[in-house]
Scaffold this motif. Structure first.
Motif, PDB file in Angstrom:
ATOM      1  N   ASN A 169       0.863  -1.191   0.000  1.00  0.00           N
ATOM      2  CA  ASN A 169       0.000   0.000   0.000  1.00  0.00           C
ATOM      3  C   ASN A 169       0.899   1.241   0.000  1.00  0.00           C
ATOM      4  O   ASN A 169       1.515   1.564   1.021  1.00  0.00           O
ATOM      5  CB  ASN A 169      -0.912   0.001   1.230  1.00  0.00           C
ATOM      6  N   PRO A 170       0.996   1.944  -1.126  1.00  0.00           N
ATOM      7  CA  PRO A 170       1.911   3.086  -1.218  1.00  0.00           C
ATOM      8  C   PRO A 170       1.574   4.215  -0.244  1.00  0.00           C
ATOM      9  O   PRO A 170       2.453   4.979   0.143  1.00  0.00           O
ATOM     10  CB  PRO A 170       1.767   3.552  -2.672  1.00  0.00           C
ATOM     11  N   LEU A 171       0.300   4.331   0.155  1.00  0.00           N
ATOM     12  CA  LEU A 171      -0.073   5.387   1.090  1.00  0.00           C
ATOM     13  C   LEU A 171       0.480   5.117   2.488  1.00  0.00           C
ATOM     14  O   LEU A 171       0.704   6.047   3.274  1.00  0.00           O
ATOM     15  CB  LEU A 171      -1.600   5.529   1.158  1.00  0.00           C
ATOM     16  N   ILE A 172       0.707   3.833   2.809  1.00  0.00           N
ATOM     17  CA  ILE A 172       1.298   3.454   4.096  1.00  0.00           C
ATOM     18  C   ILE A 172       2.814   3.368   3.986  1.00  0.00           C
ATOM     19  O   ILE A 172       3.541   3.811   4.890  1.00  0.00           O
ATOM     20  CB  ILE A 172       0.729   2.104   4.590  1.00  0.00           C
ATOM     21  N   GLU A 173       3.290   2.822   2.879  1.00  0.00           N
ATOM     22  CA  GLU A 173       4.735   2.592   2.721  1.00  0.00           C
ATOM     23  C   GLU A 173       5.550   3.880   2.718  1.00  0.00           C
ATOM     24  O   GLU A 173       6.750   3.855   2.988  1.00  0.00           O
ATOM     25  CB  GLU A 173       4.989   1.812   1.421  1.00  0.00           C
ATOM     26  N   THR A 174       4.907   4.985   2.454  1.00  0.00           N
ATOM     27  CA  THR A 174       5.635   6.251   2.385  1.00  0.00           C
ATOM     28  C   THR A 174       5.594   7.026   3.709  1.00  0.00           C
ATOM     29  O   THR A 174       6.209   8.086   3.823  1.00  0.00           O
ATOM     30  CB  THR A 174       5.064   7.128   1.252  1.00  0.00           C
ATOM     31  N   LEU A 175       4.885   6.493   4.713  1.00  0.00           N
ATOM     32  CA  LEU A 175       4.821   7.142   6.026  1.00  0.00           C
ATOM     33  C   LEU A 175       6.134   6.928   6.792  1.00  0.00           C
ATOM     34  O   LEU A 175       6.859   5.964   6.533  1.00  0.00           O
ATOM     35  CB  LEU A 175       3.654   6.570   6.843  1.00  0.00           C
ATOM     36  N   PRO A 176       6.439   7.796   7.754  1.00  0.00           N
ATOM     37  CA  PRO A 176       7.647   7.606   8.569  1.00  0.00           C
ATOM     38  C   PRO A 176       7.586   6.284   9.329  1.00  0.00           C
ATOM     39  O   PRO A 176       6.504   5.727   9.563  1.00  0.00           O
ATOM     40  CB  PRO A 176       7.605   8.792   9.550  1.00  0.00           C
ATOM     41  N   ASP A 177       8.734   5.772   9.729  1.00  0.00           N
ATOM     42  CA  ASP A 177       8.789   4.520  10.481  1.00  0.00           C
ATOM     43  C   ASP A 177       8.025   4.646  11.791  1.00  0.00           C
ATOM     44  O   ASP A 177       7.930   5.737  12.382  1.00  0.00           O
ATOM     45  CB  ASP A 177      10.248   4.136  10.785  1.00  0.00           C
ATOM     46  N   ILE A 178       7.483   3.523  12.253  1.00  0.00           N
ATOM     47  CA  ILE A 178       6.774   3.503  13.540  1.00  0.00           C
ATOM     48  C   ILE A 178       7.793   3.744  14.657  1.00  0.00           C
ATOM     49  O   ILE A 178       8.806   3.045  14.752  1.00  0.00           O
ATOM     50  CB  ILE A 178       6.051   2.154  13.739  1.00  0.00           C
TER      51      ILE A 178
END
Length: 564
Positions: A33-42
């Motif tokens: 999911n590109p919308l999640i994969e581009t978020l900062p690391d947890i």
């Protein structure tokens, strides 16, 4: 046709914009999911603490600076943030919620593409079918509310959390979508006029400021209504992959100006359940309608529950706050911290973070102006009386616990009965912080005690115990903190049995005496009183009313409240 809609004239929270960088995900639901994969690391707990912490730039040499320069330096305290447990809670909620909301909105998913191409006007206009039927995707979005008094740090915590994420992420190419500007978060303040239409307009105008678009100009007209704006709002939210919408100052929402409770409920239901957009609502205790059953249903359960914040009462947390600000003294003579000084600051601020920081600043300004250049209890009191005069009644209302005075400040205190009932009946655990947590514990204890009291009364009546004895025994055992709640019924049964046994022996003795002594005149009023009590009890049973309830109605049993 050009419109005459007034442009937004207040500042909005804006974050950074960056190009997309995709990261490999460990959690299966997040992969692909590109919308999640581009978020900062947890982030881990210590990383969150380090990110939240915000302290002034300070060096001891600054204490030797001229008075006018030091006066300016003190104002740096206004931006100080000391991380507390609720900061971590808020950050982790957003971290989970944003990702969870994106799970059903994967641009690579065929169902999502179909819904997007179909358009939300068709979904929102599907009458008879129901909105959920018109939407083929099951929303994974959720939301929650954060409620608490002014000055406790709600908005600051949320803004700090949002700013740790980029606001706009630019995807060069996503299959089926092409170039995409992903808006991770958007924070709106509920308009002061309190209408949903104004909130919708703010949505478009805020995005125009952030993205450089002209949605408000092309979509909003003077004839626009909430019903006509919602489909476009849904479409734009999907077009930009909006991750979370925060609505602050939600207490400003007027049900009257928004078309009533049903329309407001429908608005929030559509945002979360149909658009699939996670929504966080933030407000003071004036926004307690969020906790009513109908509005609670509008917020999809997310397993985290709502948050209720209140002033600090924990000594550990208070020490942490005071110790974090204490070294930032621009006095020529450094004053060591003492318990008396900590207590004085608490007395004058009542544990409200924003107020104690402002009070510490004003105390230092007074110390410099008076040439004393050191902090004292007297100076703290003087600063509170002279410089925080407008909020003195507010603080005094808290300090005295006068509920009549508290009612004058609607955002200060919750209507405790309705709030406590919500907490007890909520399907999810409601997170409580500060004074409200202590009050809930006390209220819950009283409710348990009251329940036990009436159960013991009922047992005594069923076993035939004399009414006065019954009330006194139930009161004695229900209020006894040395007996575990789980053991109180057993202890009560044993004592009832002993009293009944003693009564039987007493009656035998009286019968023997009555045979040897002349009959006494019967007290008719006492006999009638007992007859009335038995009659009330029997009438209650005939009407399927518990004996204890029928006796309470007739005034034979005192209310539990009279004993606490």
């Amino acid at each position: 046709m050009p419109n005459d809609v007034t442009s937004i004239d207040r500042p909005i929270l804006m974050g950074i914009q960056c190009d997309a960088e995709y990261r490999e995900q460990l959690i299966p639901d997040y992969k692909g999911n590109p919308l999640i994969e581009t978020l900062p690391d947890i982030m881990e707990a210590q990383e969150i603490i380090d990110a939240f912490a915000q302290y002034p730039q300070f060096d001891e040499v600054q204490r030797t600076w001229p008075d006018n320069i030091r006066m300016h330096a003190i104002y740096q305290l206004n931006t100080l943030i000391q991380p507390l447990p609720f900061h971590l809670d808020i950050f982790n909620r957003f971290s989970v919620m944003i990702r969870d909301g994106y799970k059903s909105r994967n641009p690579k998913d065929i169902n999502y593409k179909v819904q997007f191409n179909k358009g939300f006007k068709e979904i929102f206009s599907s009458e008879g079918k129901g909105l959920e039927e018109g939407c083929k995707l099951k929303s994974s979005a959720s939301g929650f509310a954060i409620i608490g008094p002014s000055g406790i740090g709600k908005s600051t915590s949320i803004e700090k959390t949002l700013l740790l994420y980029p606001q706009v992420i630019k995807h060069r190419h996503i299959e089926g979508f092409g170039y995409l500007k992903q808006v991770v978060w958007l924070k709106l303040d509920c308009p002061t006029d309190g209408s949903l239409k104004s909130l919708c307009i703010d949505f478009f105008q805020s995005l125009d400021k952030i993205l450089g678009t002209d949605y408000a100009k092309t979509i909003v007209t003077n004839k626009s209504t909430v019903d006509t704006l919602m489909p476009d709002m849904a479409h734009i939210a999907s077009l930009h992959g909006l991750g979370v919408l925060v609505i602050d100052e939600i207490q400003n929402l007027s049900l009257a100006k928004s078309g009533g409770e049903k329309k407001a409920l429908n608005f929030f239901t559509r945002l979360v359940n149909i658009i699939g957009l996670p929504v966080v609502m933030v407000g003071t205790f004036e926004a307690l309608y969020l906790f009513e059953n109908k509005f609670a249903q509008a917020r999809r359960a997310c397993g985290m529950g709502d948050m209720i914040l209140d002033r600090i009462i924990s000594k550990k947390e208070w020490d942490l706050i005071i110790n974090s600000i204490w070294d930032y003294q621009w006095m020529k003579k450094f004053t060591p911290v003492t318990d008396k000084l900590k207590n004085k600051l608490y007395e004058e601020s009542q544990g409200i973070i924003d107020i104690v920081i402002k009070l510490f600043m004003h105390t230092q300004w007074k110390a410099i102006a008076s040439k004393k250049d050191e902090i004292s209890e007297q100076l703290i009191t003087k600063a509170a009386e002279e410089n925080l005069r407008l909020i003195r009644p507010y603080i005094h209302a808290i300090k005295t616990g006068n509920r009549e005075k508290m009612k004058k400040y609607k955002d200060l205190k919750a209507e405790w009965l309705s709030l406590n009932d919500y907490i007890l009946s909520s399907d999810e655990q409601v997170q409580l912080f500060g004074e409200v947590a202590r009050e809930h514990k006390i209220a819950n204890g009283k409710k348990t005690m009251e329940k036990i009291y009436y159960e013991l009364i009922q047992t005594g009546l069923d076993m035939g115990l004399e009414p006065n004895q019954n009330i006194e025994l139930a009161k004695e055992i229900s209020r006894n903190n040395d007996i575990e709640d789980s053991q109180k019924k057993q202890v009560h049964l044993l004592k009832v049995a002993k009293l009944l046994e003693a009564g039987q022996k007493g009656n035998k003795s009286k019968n023997l005496q009555s045979k040897q002594s002349p009959k006494k005149k019967v007290n008719v009023s006492e006999l009638n009183k007992k007859s009335d009590l038995v009659s009330a009890f029997c009438q209650g049973l005939e009407k399927n009313i518990a004996g204890v309830d029928s006796l309470k109605e007739r005034g034979f049993i005192a209310s539990f409240c009279e004993f606490v």
